[in-house]
Design a protein around this motif. Structure first.
Motif, PDB file in Angstrom:
ATOM      1  N   GLU A  95       0.882  -1.105   0.029  1.00 60.35           N
ATOM      2  CA  GLU A  95       0.068   0.026  -0.001  1.00 60.35           C
ATOM      3  C   GLU A  95       0.951   1.221   0.035  1.00 60.35           C
ATOM      4  OE1 GLU A  95      -2.108  -0.849   3.543  1.00 60.35           O
ATOM      5  OE2 GLU A  95      -3.509  -2.110   2.639  1.00 60.35           O
ATOM      6  N   ARG A 117      -7.928   0.410  -3.966  1.00 57.75           N
ATOM      7  CA  ARG A 117      -7.733   1.572  -3.533  1.00 57.75           C
ATOM      8  C   ARG A 117      -8.432   1.456  -2.016  1.00 57.75           C
ATOM      9  NH1 ARG A 117      -7.305   7.152  -4.838  1.00 57.75           N
ATOM     10  NH2 ARG A 117      -7.240   6.232  -7.058  1.00 57.75           N
ATOM     11  N   ARG A 118      -7.934   2.264  -0.934  1.00 61.05           N
ATOM     12  CA  ARG A 118      -8.432   2.134   0.499  1.00 61.05           C
ATOM     13  C   ARG A 118      -8.624   3.649   0.564  1.00 61.05           C
ATOM     14  NH1 ARG A 118      -5.379  -2.518   1.188  1.00 61.05           N
ATOM     15  NH2 ARG A 118      -6.748  -4.161   2.063  1.00 61.05           N
ATOM     16  N   TYR A 121      -7.301   6.310   3.983  1.00 62.47           N
ATOM     17  CA  TYR A 121      -6.609   5.254   4.716  1.00 62.47           C
ATOM     18  C   TYR A 121      -5.358   6.026   5.608  1.00 62.47           C
ATOM     19  CZ  TYR A 121      -4.114   0.955   5.863  1.00 62.47           C
ATOM     20  OH  TYR A 121      -3.401  -0.143   6.444  1.00 62.47           O
ATOM     21  N   ASP A 131      -6.288   8.628   0.308  1.00 57.15           N
ATOM     22  CA  ASP A 131      -6.374   7.286  -0.068  1.00 57.15           C
ATOM     23  C   ASP A 131      -5.017   6.373  -0.208  1.00 57.15           C
ATOM     24  OD1 ASP A 131      -8.959   8.105  -0.489  1.00 57.15           O
ATOM     25  OD2 ASP A 131      -8.846   7.830  -2.481  1.00 57.15           O
ATOM     26  N   LEU A 134      -3.319   0.177  -3.355  1.00 59.90           N
ATOM     27  CA  LEU A 134      -3.111  -1.154  -3.235  1.00 59.90           C
ATOM     28  C   LEU A 134      -2.076  -1.504  -4.441  1.00 59.90           C
ATOM     29  CD1 LEU A 134      -2.867  -3.794  -1.566  1.00 59.90           C
ATOM     30  CD2 LEU A 134      -5.018  -4.254  -2.575  1.00 59.90           C
TER      31      LEU A 134
END
Length: 146
Positions: A95, A117-118, A121, A131, A134
């Motif tokens: 990440e 995508r997170r 985060y 964001d 990943l």
């Protein structure tokens, strides 16, 4: 490197130089004691990876600020990629903060591709959360040579 107290202290100290929110010596001791965790280190940087079945994940990659853009990160990722492939991993994940242009450029050069995508985060003390992207490197791709 072994998991001695000196190693854990050195990792935590270098991590504190490299990041605004560094990990504690306890966090490093716990990680190094965990299953499938590999450490690749040089004087100016290190990478921690965890292998589980045929997947591996870069947990953290830290390079001393004064040594950045000198090839340390490329060498570390290349070395650990070879190690996880030898351990049977077929994919290496990580990440990265969407706003970390230097790291994103490195991973792009090494062949990592977007995988997800997170949202929000990574917390930022001076602004909105960022964001996490990943990324994945499919193995055994042409392995990075550093």
């Amino acid at each position: 490197m072994s998991e001695s107290g000196d190693v854990v202290e050195a990792l935590a100290a270098l991590h504190a130089e490299a990041f605004d929110a560094p990990w504690s010596t306890r966090a490093f001791a716990d990680l190094l004691a965990g299953p499938g965790v590999l450490l690749e280190a040089e004087t100016d940087g290190f990478v921690l990876v965890q292998v589980a079945a045929d997947d591996a994940e870069i947990l953290t990659l830290a390079v001393r600020p004064g040594a950045r853009r000198g090839g340390v990160a490329s060498r570390l990722v290349a070395a650990v990629t070879r190690r996880v492939a030898a351990a049977g991993a077929t994919r290496l994940f990580l990440e990265v903060a969407e706003d970390n242009g230097a790291a994103r450029a490195l991973y792009d050069r090494l062949g990592f591709e977007p995988a997800g995508r997170r949202p929000r985060y990574y917390a930022r003390p001076d602004g909105p959360a960022v964001d996490a992207l990943l990324l994945v490197l499919n193995l055994p791709a042409s392995l990075p040579t550093g």
